[in-house]
Design a protein around this motif. Structure first.
Motif, PDB file in Angstrom:
ATOM      1  N   ARG A 253       0.815  -1.227   0.000  1.00 44.13           N
ATOM      2  CA  ARG A 253       0.000   0.000   0.000  1.00 44.13           C
ATOM      3  C   ARG A 253       0.843   1.269   0.000  1.00 44.13           C
ATOM      4  O   ARG A 253       0.307   2.377   0.121  1.00 44.13           O
ATOM      5  N   VAL A 254       2.146   1.101  -0.131  1.00 41.83           N
ATOM      6  CA  VAL A 254       3.049   2.258  -0.088  1.00 41.83           C
ATOM      7  C   VAL A 254       2.791   3.178  -1.282  1.00 41.83           C
ATOM      8  O   VAL A 254       2.681   2.716  -2.416  1.00 41.83           O
ATOM      9  N   THR A 255       2.672   4.488  -0.992  1.00 39.63           N
ATOM     10  CA  THR A 255       2.472   5.450  -2.079  1.00 39.63           C
ATOM     11  C   THR A 255       3.660   6.391  -2.238  1.00 39.63           C
ATOM     12  O   THR A 255       3.765   7.098  -3.237  1.00 39.63           O
ATOM     13  N   ARG A 256       4.509   6.425  -1.231  1.00 40.79           N
ATOM     14  CA  ARG A 256       5.664   7.325  -1.346  1.00 40.79           C
ATOM     15  C   ARG A 256       6.891   6.683  -0.693  1.00 40.79           C
ATOM     16  O   ARG A 256       6.770   5.992   0.326  1.00 40.79           O
ATOM     17  N   VAL A 257       8.034   6.954  -1.301  1.00 40.28           N
ATOM     18  CA  VAL A 257       9.312   6.516  -0.737  1.00 40.28           C
ATOM     19  C   VAL A 257      10.197   7.751  -0.608  1.00 40.28           C
ATOM     20  O   VAL A 257      10.240   8.575  -1.519  1.00 40.28           O
ATOM     21  N   VAL A 258      10.878   7.888   0.528  1.00 46.04           N
ATOM     22  CA  VAL A 258      11.850   8.975   0.701  1.00 46.04           C
ATOM     23  C   VAL A 258      13.200   8.344   1.025  1.00 46.04           C
ATOM     24  O   VAL A 258      13.275   7.449   1.877  1.00 46.04           O
ATOM     25  N   VAL A 259      14.231   8.781   0.336  1.00 47.98           N
ATOM     26  CA  VAL A 259      15.593   8.275   0.575  1.00 47.98           C
ATOM     27  C   VAL A 259      16.409   9.363   1.272  1.00 47.98           C
ATOM     28  O   VAL A 259      16.402  10.525   0.845  1.00 47.98           O
ATOM     29  N   LEU A 260      17.081   8.976   2.358  1.00 45.21           N
ATOM     30  CA  LEU A 260      17.892   9.919   3.144  1.00 45.21           C
ATOM     31  C   LEU A 260      19.258   9.305   3.446  1.00 45.21           C
ATOM     32  O   LEU A 260      19.382   8.088   3.510  1.00 45.21           O
TER      33      LEU A 260
END
Lengths: 183, 287
Positions: A2-9
């Protein structure tokens, strides 16, 4: 999924308050991380962190951006996955791991994939080479690529808002919006 | 603990630099380099640029010499204090004097602090500080008269004597009406002391700090450094900074100095070692 966004840090401990000096050596990176994380408030956030520093740095950056503590689940339960990991630490003679001539090529591949929403390239990363290059994000970025490919999701929007190596380690702040789950 | 020096308040425990500005033709270190008013004014500008919070203006050298009466001392410092006050409203102005008459005159033109470097020789000086609501430094000189060299001095316990005297003077000042947050104590290295006494005061400065009164140290290029290392006046900076480091480790609050930038570096370094100050920059090993 159900993931709609990914953020990479990045997983850089220089971001942690317990290590802070009188001046912030990475103000632009910190701002980029805050900007990428601020919209996540109120969402179920999962953390996919490289094993050494990723969780500590990720939790700090999330708290700093006003996002409540992430759950333990990632791909199945979360709306948003925050991936904490970075590029090679062997990008020059003054880099922490000195210079490895393969480092720039490795980082360019990853960076291009992050900027253009190309999970297949991330899924194909050679984690052993990444380890040799002291690329702390190799494993988690490969897992990100694999999960998105396996779910049959497209990257509807990719934004690389920060990419630099102020201390010989490649740092990225990137956001992906995933298209609908068609599986 | 909050420290109030005249119109200036320092709420945290950050150490303060007090730069020496001599309006004298014959002080031991600078040999009259700032005797001319313009040179003294340039010196103020320089030390303020270097980050000194306090300037300590003095019109009479500490060592014996030609007698300077109160009228002459006032001629040297009062108009100069007024000029510095006007040009540098944010700097703390201290005046190094033992005379109440001089204290009165400099407070009237804007001094913030009276540095009673001769240990309360003129008891009325504390009354002046109280009347003008300025700060006061209470020093220990072992009971000697102003502008005398120590001669065959002896103490059962020099630190106990220094604490007893300075704390007594501090309490007397408070009783006279000086604000408690405006009183500083100073063991006064070299004054009424042989070199071993000054070394012991340095070694045991934590005992003075433990009294709770903020402690000023005046170490700069002094004879106890020169004798310890067998070096003349112009070659005592390294020894001065070593003594400075020990005093910083023990918690001194104010440093009366010729070299502002060097002293600040040493004190900052020691505070960071103590864990009281973050490094200016922290990247090594953390990228």
């Amino acid at each position: 999924m159900r993931v709609t966004r990914v953020v990479v840090l990045p997983a850089a401990p220089v971001l942690l308050p317990e290590h802070a000096g009188l001046t912030d050596p990475v103000p632009d990176l910190r701002t980029a991380a805050r900007t990428a994380l601020a919209p996540l408030a109120g969402h179920a956030v999962g953390l996919l962190a490289e094993p050494r520093w990723g969780e500590r740095v990720g939790r700090h950056l999330l708290a700093d951006a006003g996002v409540s503590a992430p759950g333990t689940g990632t791909w199945r339960e979360a709306d948003v996955v925050v991936v904490v990991g970075d590029g090679s630490a062997r990008r020059g003679e003054k880099a922490p791991g000195h210079l490895d001539p393969r480092a720039h090529g490795w980082d360019e591949r990853v960076e291009h994939a992050l900027a253009h929403g190309d999970p297949a390239t991330l899924a194909a990363l050679d984690v052993q080479e990444g380890d040799e290059l002291l690329a702390a994000g190799a494993g988690v970025l490969r897992e990100l690529g694999t999960a998105v490919v396996a779910a049959g999701r497209e990257v509807a929007r990719a934004d690389l808002s920060y990419a630099a190596d102020p201390f010989g380690v490649r740092y990225w702040v990137a956001s992906w919006d995933l298209g609908p789950d068609v599986s | 603990m909050t420290l109030r020096l005249g119109r200036h308040t320092f709420a945290d425990d950050r150490p303060l630099m007090m730069a020496i500005v001599n309006r004298t033709p014959d002080s031991f270190y600078d040999q009259g380099a700032t005797w001319a008013e313009e040179r003294a004014f340039e010196r103020v500008h320089e030390v303020v640029e270097q980050g000194a919070e306090i300037v300590d203006i003095g019109g009479i050298k500490a060592a014996p010499g030609v007698e300077i009466d109160a009228a002459e001392e006032k001629d040297r410092v009062v108009s100069f204090v007024a000029r510095v006050r006007e040009a540098y409203p944010d700097v703390v102005i201290s005046v190094d004097t033992w005379r109440a008459e001089v204290g009165e005159a400099v407070c009237a033109v804007g001094a913030d602090l009276l540095n009673d470097a001769w240990g309360g020789h003129d008891p009325a000086l504390a009354e002046v500080a109280a009347r003008h609501d300025v700060a006061l430094v209470c020093t220990h000189v072992g009971g000697v008269a102003p502008r005398t060299r120590p001669h065959r001095v002896d103490y059962d316990d020099v630190v106990a004597d220094a604490i007893g005297h300075t704390v007594g003077e501090a309490e007397r000042a408070v009783a006279l009406g000086v604000a408690r947050e405006s009183v500083v104590i100073d063991p006064a290295h070299d004054f009424g002391k042989a070199t071993r006494h000054s070394l012991e005061v340095t070694r045991r400065l934590d005992e003075m700090v433990a009294t709770g009164w903020p402690v000023l140290v005046s170490l700069s290029n002094k004879d106890f450094v020169g004798e310890t290392l067998d070096l003349p006046v112009g070659e005592r900076l390294t020894g001065t900074l070593a003594a400075t480091a020990v005093c910083a480790w023990h918690g001194a609050r104010i440093y009366r100095v010729h070299q502002v930038a060097e002293t600040r570096q040493v004190v900052d370094m020691v505070r960071s070692i103590l864990g009281d100050r973050p490094p200016a920059r922290a990247v090594r090993g953390l990228a």
